[in-house]
Design an enzyme around this catalytic site. Structure first.
Site, mmCIF file in Angstrom:
data_model
loop_
_atom_site.group_PDB
_atom_site.id
_atom_site.type_symbol
_atom_site.label_atom_id
_atom_site.label_comp_id
_atom_site.label_asym_id
_atom_site.label_seq_id
_atom_site.Cartn_x
_atom_site.Cartn_y
_atom_site.Cartn_z
ATOM 1 N N GLU A 53 -6.113 79.234 2.478
ATOM 2 C CA GLU A 53 -6.363 79.146 3.918
ATOM 3 C C GLU A 53 -4.905 79.191 4.510
ATOM 4 O O GLU A 53 -4.067 78.468 4.086
ATOM 5 C CB GLU A 53 -6.835 77.718 4.478
ATOM 6 C CG GLU A 53 -8.171 77.755 5.083
ATOM 7 C CD GLU A 53 -8.545 76.382 5.578
ATOM 8 O OE1 GLU A 53 -7.785 75.692 6.109
ATOM 9 O OE2 GLU A 53 -9.529 75.990 5.207
ATOM 10 N N HIS A 104 -7.299 67.025 1.351
ATOM 11 C CA HIS A 104 -7.085 65.716 1.864
ATOM 12 C C HIS A 104 -6.655 64.819 0.495
ATOM 13 O O HIS A 104 -5.874 63.746 0.341
ATOM 14 C CB HIS A 104 -8.278 65.245 2.150
ATOM 15 C CG HIS A 104 -8.699 65.901 3.355
ATOM 16 N ND1 HIS A 104 -8.307 65.845 4.549
ATOM 17 C CD2 HIS A 104 -9.689 66.764 3.474
ATOM 18 C CE1 HIS A 104 -8.640 66.632 5.544
ATOM 19 N NE2 HIS A 104 -9.795 67.212 4.749
ATOM 20 N N ASN A 121 -12.591 71.836 -0.028
ATOM 21 C CA ASN A 121 -11.224 71.954 0.463
ATOM 22 C C ASN A 121 -10.584 70.665 -0.131
ATOM 23 O O ASN A 121 -10.928 69.548 0.363
ATOM 24 C CB ASN A 121 -11.079 72.020 1.887
ATOM 25 C CG ASN A 121 -9.984 72.083 2.546
ATOM 26 O OD1 ASN A 121 -8.942 71.247 2.168
ATOM 27 N ND2 ASN A 121 -9.652 72.728 3.505
ATOM 28 N N HIS A 125 -16.081 73.307 8.556
ATOM 29 C CA HIS A 125 -15.150 72.284 9.421
ATOM 30 C C HIS A 125 -16.105 71.152 9.931
ATOM 31 O O HIS A 125 -17.185 71.682 10.630
ATOM 32 C CB HIS A 125 -14.697 73.160 10.477
ATOM 33 C CG HIS A 125 -13.230 72.303 11.140
ATOM 34 N ND1 HIS A 125 -13.452 71.270 11.684
ATOM 35 C CD2 HIS A 125 -11.922 72.573 10.713
ATOM 36 C CE1 HIS A 125 -12.027 70.651 11.969
ATOM 37 N NE2 HIS A 125 -11.303 71.719 11.284
ATOM 38 N N HIS A 177 -5.087 74.703 1.852
ATOM 39 C CA HIS A 177 -4.280 75.194 3.038
ATOM 40 C C HIS A 177 -2.723 75.106 3.187
ATOM 41 O O HIS A 177 -2.667 74.015 3.090
ATOM 42 C CB HIS A 177 -5.035 74.480 4.555
ATOM 43 C CG HIS A 177 -4.479 75.060 6.000
ATOM 44 N ND1 HIS A 177 -4.692 74.809 6.968
ATOM 45 C CD2 HIS A 177 -3.500 76.079 5.901
ATOM 46 C CE1 HIS A 177 -4.023 75.207 8.054
ATOM 47 N NE2 HIS A 177 -3.267 76.056 7.337
ATOM 48 N N THR A 232 -7.138 71.697 11.719
ATOM 49 C CA THR A 232 -7.529 73.338 12.145
ATOM 50 C C THR A 232 -8.130 72.913 13.618
ATOM 51 O O THR A 232 -9.462 72.556 13.523
ATOM 52 C CB THR A 232 -7.930 74.090 11.492
ATOM 53 O OG1 THR A 232 -7.397 74.272 10.107
ATOM 54 C CG2 THR A 232 -7.848 75.688 12.076
ATOM 55 N N ARG A 246 2.690 69.922 5.150
ATOM 56 C CA ARG A 246 2.362 68.382 5.282
ATOM 57 C C ARG A 246 1.475 67.766 4.036
ATOM 58 O O ARG A 246 1.529 66.818 3.910
ATOM 59 C CB ARG A 246 1.737 68.118 6.722
ATOM 60 C CG ARG A 246 0.391 68.413 6.637
ATOM 61 C CD ARG A 246 -0.196 68.060 7.921
ATOM 62 N NE ARG A 246 0.109 68.562 9.317
ATOM 63 C CZ ARG A 246 -0.502 68.723 10.360
ATOM 64 N NH1 ARG A 246 -1.819 68.342 10.231
ATOM 65 N NH2 ARG A 246 -0.197 69.538 11.308
ATOM 66 N N GLU A 278 -15.687 83.202 8.683
ATOM 67 C CA GLU A 278 -16.056 81.747 8.541
ATOM 68 C C GLU A 278 -16.321 81.126 9.888
ATOM 69 O O GLU A 278 -15.293 81.437 10.599
ATOM 70 C CB GLU A 278 -14.738 80.921 7.697
ATOM 71 C CG GLU A 278 -15.226 79.397 7.433
ATOM 72 C CD GLU A 278 -14.408 78.713 6.450
ATOM 73 O OE1 GLU A 278 -13.905 79.187 5.660
ATOM 74 O OE2 GLU A 278 -14.271 77.583 6.997
ATOM 75 N N ARG A 284 0.093 74.919 4.577
ATOM 76 C CA ARG A 284 0.539 75.072 6.113
ATOM 77 C C ARG A 284 2.060 75.113 6.214
ATOM 78 O O ARG A 284 2.812 74.816 5.278
ATOM 79 C CB ARG A 284 0.411 73.567 6.754
ATOM 80 C CG ARG A 284 -1.159 73.252 6.870
ATOM 81 C CD ARG A 284 -1.190 71.818 7.664
ATOM 82 N NE ARG A 284 -0.986 72.256 9.179
ATOM 83 C CZ ARG A 284 -2.023 72.164 10.059
ATOM 84 N NH1 ARG A 284 -3.431 72.276 9.875
ATOM 85 N NH2 ARG A 284 -1.640 72.549 11.309
#
Ligand code: PXP
Length: 250
Positions: free
Chosen positions: A70, A10, A7, A197, A43, A101, A49, A151, A45
């Site tokens: 995602e 970041h 992922n 996660h 992801h 999340t 963001r 998941e 969103r």
């Protein structure tokens, strides 16, 4: 072998901190793939963001392994997914004020709505996964609405692992057991099983070793680690650019 999806949200978070172009998650994805990643996760969103629409568009064209989007089951994002057709979609709950999340999707409580979203995405040729807490009712509901995959949320396990490293106790890992049982049930129901996660270098192995585990999605710990494995080289590269002696005043 258990697959590793990375992922890269970041990386986009750091870019958004200055609102510029660097570091580019598209470049990060290519580096992850060169290093052996089996897939790239982003992801998108609703509040944008970190990952931007432009990132998903470019990643759709450049990711060579597998792109996993995602997303919340929100109309605007569903339209984007149907248009771009990532290989996989993982539906997640989304709250505006959360740092990341927080919990799994309540598939059991939102069965009718999510069944429609799953059908729409599958019709577009996308493999659909649901991010759920490792709870029997949620696993069953995911199979009932025809998801391809679940998941399993490993956040509670990661906290449990952390607590027990600080204060060892003799009893078993309750959260790990929940993930094991949910994984076995999901496999029985014909679902593919992923997890993610809060997984990091110390807690990943027990989850990776669960029978039938297909893929782990890991973000934060790998990007955080990259800062330290890359920081020394980054400082050296800057030092080389500076003149060895003080220059004459202009
Ligand atoms: N899987 C899902 C569904 C997530 O929402 C996240 C966080 O964005 C991850 C995996 C990766 O979590 P982490 O960044 O803690 O490794």
């Amino acid at each position: 072998m258990v697959k590793l999806g990375i992922n890269i949200d970041h990386v986009a978070t750091v870019r958004q901190a200055r609102g510029g172009r660097e570091p580019d998650p598209v470049t990060a994805a290519a580096i992850c793939e060169l290093a052996g990643a089996d897939g790239i996760t982003v992801h998108l969103r609703e509040d944008r963001r970190h990952i931007q629409d432009r990132d998903v568009e470019l990643l759709r064209k450049t990711v060579k392994t597998k792109l996993n989007l995602e997303m919340a089951a929100a109309d605007e994002i569903i339209k984007i997914a149907v248009r771009l057709k990532p290989d996989d979609v993982c539906l997640v709950p989304e709250k505006r004020r959360e740092l990341t999340t927080e919990g799994g999707l309540d598939v059991h409580g939102r069965k009718a709505q999510l069944a429609k979203v799953v059908a729409t995405l599958k019709k577009a040729g996308i493999c659909v996964s649901l991010f759920i807490d490792p709870v029997a009712g949620q696993v069953r509901a995911a199979a009932e609405i025809n998801a391809d995959c679940v998941e399993l949320h490993t956040g509670a396990y990661a906290h449990e692992f952390d607590r027990r490293m600080r204060r060892p106790v003799k009893s078993g890992f309750i959260e790990l057991e929940r993930i094991r049982e949910s994984a076995a049930m999901a496999l029985d129901l014909g679902l593919t099983v992923n997890a993610g996660h809060g997984l990091d270098y110390s807690n990943v192995y027990p989850v990776a070793a669960i029978g039938g585990m297909n893929e782990l999605n890991i973000g934060f710990s790998i990007i955080a680690r990259a800062m330290f494995t890359g920081l020394e080289e980054a400082v050296r590269e800057m030092k080389v650019l500076l003149p060895p002696h003080p220059t004459l005043s202009p």
